[in-house]
Every structure is written in structure tokens, then in C-alpha cells.
Design a protein around this motif. Structure first.
Motif, short mmCIF file in Angstrom:
data_model
loop_
_atom_site.label_atom_id
_atom_site.label_comp_id
_atom_site.label_asym_id
_atom_site.label_seq_id
_atom_site.Cartn_x
_atom_site.Cartn_y
_atom_site.Cartn_z
N ILE A 34 0.80 -1.18 0.14
CA ILE A 34 0.00 -0.13 -0.01
C ILE A 34 0.73 1.39 0.09
N PHE A 35 1.95 1.45 0.80
CA PHE A 35 2.95 2.56 0.85
C PHE A 35 3.61 2.37 -0.49
N ASP A 36 3.93 1.57 -1.27
CA ASP A 36 4.50 1.56 -2.64
C ASP A 36 3.73 2.36 -3.49
N SER B 183 21.12 10.40 -8.79
CA SER B 183 20.39 9.27 -8.67
C SER B 183 18.99 9.54 -9.41
N MET B 184 18.91 10.45 -10.29
CA MET B 184 17.52 10.81 -11.00
C MET B 184 17.23 9.96 -12.11
N ASP B 185 18.36 9.04 -12.52
CA ASP B 185 18.31 8.24 -13.66
C ASP B 185 17.44 6.79 -13.17
N GLU B 186 17.17 6.77 -11.85
CA GLU B 186 16.49 5.78 -11.04
C GLU B 186 14.90 6.08 -11.06
N LEU B 187 14.70 7.21 -11.21
CA LEU B 187 13.04 7.64 -10.91
C LEU B 187 12.06 6.97 -11.85
N PRO B 188 12.48 6.59 -13.10
CA PRO B 188 11.20 5.97 -13.94
C PRO B 188 11.02 4.51 -13.16
N GLN B 189 11.76 3.98 -12.47
CA GLN B 189 11.49 2.79 -11.61
C GLN B 189 10.32 2.84 -10.71
N PHE B 190 9.74 4.01 -10.70
CA PHE B 190 8.50 4.04 -9.95
C PHE B 190 7.53 3.74 -10.47
N PHE B 191 7.47 3.51 -11.72
CA PHE B 191 6.60 2.85 -12.56
C PHE B 191 6.67 1.24 -12.34
N ASN B 192 7.89 0.77 -12.30
CA ASN B 192 7.94 -0.55 -11.98
C ASN B 192 7.31 -1.07 -10.62
N VAL B 193 7.60 0.19 -9.45
CA VAL B 193 6.92 -0.21 -8.25
C VAL B 193 5.23 -0.05 -8.51
N PHE C 211 9.10 1.54 9.70
CA PHE C 211 10.20 2.58 10.20
C PHE C 211 11.36 2.54 9.45
N LEU C 212 11.83 1.22 9.43
CA LEU C 212 12.96 0.89 8.58
C LEU C 212 13.20 1.49 7.19
N ASP C 213 12.01 1.22 6.53
CA ASP C 213 11.67 1.73 5.16
C ASP C 213 11.83 3.42 4.99
N LEU C 214 10.97 4.03 6.17
CA LEU C 214 11.09 5.42 6.09
C LEU C 214 12.48 5.97 6.31
N PHE D 136 3.29 6.01 -2.75
CA PHE D 136 4.44 6.49 -2.86
C PHE D 136 4.75 6.71 -4.30
N SER D 137 4.80 5.92 -5.08
CA SER D 137 5.15 5.82 -6.33
C SER D 137 3.98 6.80 -7.19
N LEU D 138 2.87 6.76 -6.71
CA LEU D 138 1.91 7.74 -7.28
C LEU D 138 2.12 9.10 -7.16
N PHE D 139 2.71 9.39 -6.02
CA PHE D 139 3.19 10.79 -5.69
C PHE D 139 4.17 11.22 -6.44
N VAL D 140 5.02 10.26 -6.72
CA VAL D 140 6.27 10.74 -7.24
C VAL D 140 6.14 10.82 -8.87
N ILE D 141 5.25 9.92 -9.59
CA ILE D 141 4.70 10.15 -10.92
C ILE D 141 3.92 11.23 -11.33
N ILE D 142 2.93 11.36 -10.42
CA ILE D 142 2.17 12.78 -10.64
C ILE D 142 2.90 13.97 -10.50
N PHE D 143 3.47 14.20 -9.19
CA PHE D 143 4.06 15.41 -8.92
C PHE D 143 5.26 15.90 -9.26
N ILE D 144 6.04 14.83 -9.70
CA ILE D 144 7.69 15.11 -10.21
C ILE D 144 7.88 14.60 -11.44
N LEU D 145 7.55 13.08 -11.92
CA LEU D 145 7.67 12.73 -13.18
C LEU D 145 6.77 13.37 -14.25
#
Length: 451
Positions: free
Chosen positions: A262-264, A346-356, A430-433, A267-276
Motif C-alpha cells: 500500500i505504501f509503495d 540518482s535521477m536516472d532511477e526515477l522511472p523505476q517508480f513505474f516498476n513499483v 519505520f526502517l523503510d522510512l 508513494f510511487s503515485l505521488f512521485v509519478i504525478i508530482f515529479i515525473l
């Protein structure tokens, strides 16, 4: 392939209880309660307290006393939270049907829980929903477990036989201890029970490693006079027999898997919508101006259980034939100018939020490797395949600890795997955070191996 459906029991119970709560509120039909805020409040509160109180952690060997204890604790906490709603939003006002709703929820869920438990035990007594078990070691303690499995069919255990260093004419005797691995490989075995008084430490260690690699649950039958580690969970079968449950990993609990997923998603939707959404068009222009080729680079990587998936990255190199074979090195001539910036940040990794979002990856987890490199690492690192227990991540404990990028020495990959396994065995939300926060800080601080 083992076909297990017991993992569905707990989610079904949770959904059923939530439905009961909402149906009762609707059936009693008091306009004071037919609003989104009240229904959302009691539903979320129920789920939260059930998670922290372990309300749904009931196993086939759980005692009836534990069921009543869980019911009492759950409804005590639920009652406090239930009336807190009126104290906060209704200023202490006593509303019509307030007590009727609470009483109906309490009685209905209690009855459903007890009836479903009885039905499940009857179903298992008929030879359904069973776990196949073998015993390693033959002494008084293991004999008691065997007697229990044979006499209590409603627990749902199908006893296959035992192994011992001594030969027996007993029809249940399957061979000596060395035959355990061959037998468990050729037959469907769900759980292995080892007698601590019959086996030495090396034998326990080798069986434990085999059980982990074969996805078999290992349990230890102890000597009742010994003391045991805090890392071992004590379980009682039929109120009298003591069994030690060995190192249950966090992701063996379904609720942890759902929390992480659920967190994934959010979080991935947030990055995709507001950044990517605005960053991708800008990078498309910059990348195209410098070199030919697509903005997004696609590459096969190893995922959960070793299955290959297509991993997305912003292209940071000129098109070359070595991209699937060789990691980027310092001052790599293949890396473009804009690519060097993307890698450094590390911006090259951002498209991996689609993988998430697609479910191939998680925000946090062991980094996915190329299959060719993975086969090489397996030869050098013990327990390397444990990394495949969970989904690979965009970032991970090894990465924020400095083990990222190029592998120059065997110690680099060994330390990376060591931290990956530590993460898997000690996961918490909390370890993830903490790892995500450290990743963001490292981006601004800069990393030596980010090239």
C-alpha cells in the motif's frame, strides 16, 4: 509446486469483519451514523487496533483460551475508541442507538469468529487444508508430537514419518537423518520438526539452511529443561507440548506485505504525478539534444523469486552493446554529460517508480542485478539467493550504507548481500522510512560511488 491457500484465511476474516461493522451500522439505520466520517473512523480504528493487538494472528494450534483473550482485548480497545468518537465529535452527547450498534458489532463478530473456527476445524478433520510434516529425531518429545498429529486431526497436520540416526522397524521410519534432504526434495513437505536432543548443532544448521532454500517451515522440539533464545517463538500444541518456531521473517506475516505494498502504491503515485509528470518532458529534450536514442532505457533484471522483469531507467549512456554485461565505471566513456548528472543525483532511477506501481519492484529493497552478474555473484557469496525472497528496490540499506555502483572487490558484493539479508530479516515500516530519508539526504550530500 505447493498449493497453499491458508494465507487467504486471514484476509477473508478481515474483510468479513469490516463488512459486518458496516452492515450493522447501515441495518440499524440511524442518520447520526450514516455518514462517511463515522464509518471511516470505526473501520480504520478497527483495523489499527487489530494489527497492534494481533487479533487475527490465530494459528491451527491456537488454544480456545487465546481466542477468548483476543476477543476480550480487541473489543475493550474498540469500545474505548468507539466512545472516543462521540467525545470528540459529539461533545459527550448520548445518541440514540449508540449502544445498540456497539453491542451488535461485538456479538456478531464474536459469533462469526467462533463459528468459523469450529467449521475450519471440522473441515480439517475431514482431511482438508492440511500441512504435511516430517519429524527428525526420535525421542520422548518427538513421540509426543507424533501422537498429537495422529490423534488431533482437526489441527490439520498430515504426519508422513520420522528420520533417525538409529534404524527402526516402525512403519513410520523413513530413513536416517542424511535422507531428510532427498525425501523432502522428492515429496511435498510443508514443515520439518527437529528434536534438539537428537541432533547436533551442525545438523540443525544444515537442515535450517535447506528449509530456507526449499521454502519449508522449520520447527524445533526442545528439551523442556533448557532455556531458549529470545529470537525463537514459543508455541504450545494442545496446551502441553512445547515447540520452538524458528526465526519467522517479517514478510511471512501477510499484514506486513500489505502495509509495504500500500505504501509503495501511494508513494510511487505521488512521485509519478508530482515529479515525473513535468520532469520527463524536460529530460526528453535534454537527452535527445545530446545523443540519439530513447529517453527511457529498458533492461532485464532479476526480481522476486529470480523472475526476470523489465527495469526502467532514464538513459544515461550512448547506445552500446555492453550495457547488459558491464556496470558503469568511474569516468566511463559511454556516459553522456546529462547522463553523468542524472547518475550523480540518482535521477536516472526515477522511472523505476513505474516498476513499483506495476508491482515488479518496491521503493525499498535489495537492488536488482543483471542475470549474468547474478550468476557470477552466486558462486562467490553464500546465501545470495535469499535476496530473491522480496521484491527488489529503488533504494536499499546497502545503497545508503555506501555499497552501491561498481563492484571492484569480492568484499563489495559480500557486504552488499550481508546488508540486504539484514534488511529482509529485520524489516519494519519505520526502517523503510529511515532508508528513504537517508537516500534523499545522500542525494543532496553527494555520493562518491554515484557514477
Amino acid at each position: 509446486m505447493k498449493k497453499r491457500y491458508s494465507y487467504l484465511i486471514r484476509p477473508i476474516q478481515i474483510i468479513l469483519d469490516v463488512l459486518i461493522i458496516n452492515i450493522i451500522v447501515y441495518a440499524i439505520y440511524d442518520k447520526e451514523y450514516l455518514n462517511i466520517s463515522f464509518i471511516s473512523y470505526i473501520t480504520v480504528f478497527w483495523l489499527l487496533i487489530s494489527y497492534f493487538s494481533g487479533f487475527y494472528k490465530i494459528y491451527r494450534f491456537s488454544r480456545i483460551l487465546r481466542i477468548f483473550t483476543l476477543l476480550f482485548r480487541q473489543f475493550l480497545l474498540f469500545t474505548l475508541g468507539y466512545f472516543a468518537y462521540f467525545g470528540i465529535f459529539k461533545e459527550g452527547e448520548i445518541v440514540h442507538n449508540q449502544f445498540l450498534i456497539l453491542a451488535s458489532i461485538t456479538i456478531s463478530i464474536s459469533l462469526v469468529k467462533l463459528i468459523s473456527l469450529i467449521v475450519l476445524k471440522k473441515y480439517r478433520a475431514l482431511g482438508n487444508n492440511f500441512r504435511t510434516t516430517i519429524i527428525v529425531g526420535f525421542d520422548d518429545s518427538s513421540k509426543n508430537i507424533i501422537k498429537l498429529f495422529k490423534s488431533k486431526s482437526n489441527l490439520g497436520y498430515k504426519y508422513l514419518g520420522f528420520f533417525s540416526s538409529k534404524m527402526y522397524k516402525n512403519k513410520d521410519y523413513l530413513g536416517n537423518i542424511e535422507n531428510v534432504f532427498e525425501y523432502a526434495t522428492k515429496n511435498t513437505v510443508d514443515e520439518i520438526y527437529c528434536s534438539l536432543t537428537s541432533l547436533n548443532k551442525d545438523q540443525i544448521k544444515s537442515i535450517n539452511k535447506f528449509a530456507i532454500d526449499s521454502n519449508i517451515i522449520l520447527k524445533l522440539i526442545p528439551n523442556s529443561t533448557e532455556l531458549y533464545s529470545k529470537n525463537q517463538n514459543i508455541e504450545y500444541y494442545d496446551d502441553a507440548l512445547l515447540v520452538l518456531n524458528v526465526n519467522k521473517l517479517p514478510f511471512e506475516f501477510a499484514e506486513n506485505f500489505y502495509i509495504k505494498r500500500i505504501f509503495d502504491i501511494f508513494f510511487s503515485l505521488f512521485v509519478i504525478i508530482f515529479i515525473l509528470s513535468w520532469l520527463m518532458p524536460i529530460l526528453w529534450i535534454l537527452v535527445k539534444l545530446e545523443s540519439k536514442g530513447p529517453l527511457v532505457f529498458k533492461q532485464g533484471r532479476e526480481g522476486i523469486k529470480g523472475k526476470e522483469f523489465i527495469c526502467y531507467k532514464f538513459r544515461s549512456m550512448e547506445i552500446n552493446e555492453q550495457s547488459d554485461k558491464v556496470h558503469a565505471t568511474k569516468n566511463d566513456s559511454r556516459v553522456t554529460k546529462i547522463g553523468a548528472f542524472l547518475r550523480k543525483t540518482s535521477m536516472d532511477e526515477l522511472p523505476q517508480f513505474f516498476n513499483v506501481l506495476l508491482g515488479d519492484m518496491s521503493v525499498v529493497g535489495p537492488r536488482p542485478h543483471l542475470e549474468s552478474l547474478s550468476l557470477e555473484y552466486q558462486k562467490d557469496v553464500d546465501d545470495y539467493l535469499k535476496r530473491h525472497i522480496v521484491k527488489p528496490g529503488i533504494t536499499g540499506l546497502a545503497q545508503v550504507s555506501g555499497y552501491r555502483g561498481e563492484i571492484k572487490r569480492k568484499s563489495d558484493i559480500k557486504n552488499r548481500v550481508r546488508l540486504d539479508i539484514f534488511y529482509i530479516e529485520n524489516w519494519s515500516f519505520f526502517l523503510d522510512l529511515k532508508i528513504i530519508l537517508q537516500t534523499v539526504l545522500n542525494v543532496f550530500k553527494g555520493e562518491e560511488k554515484a557514477y
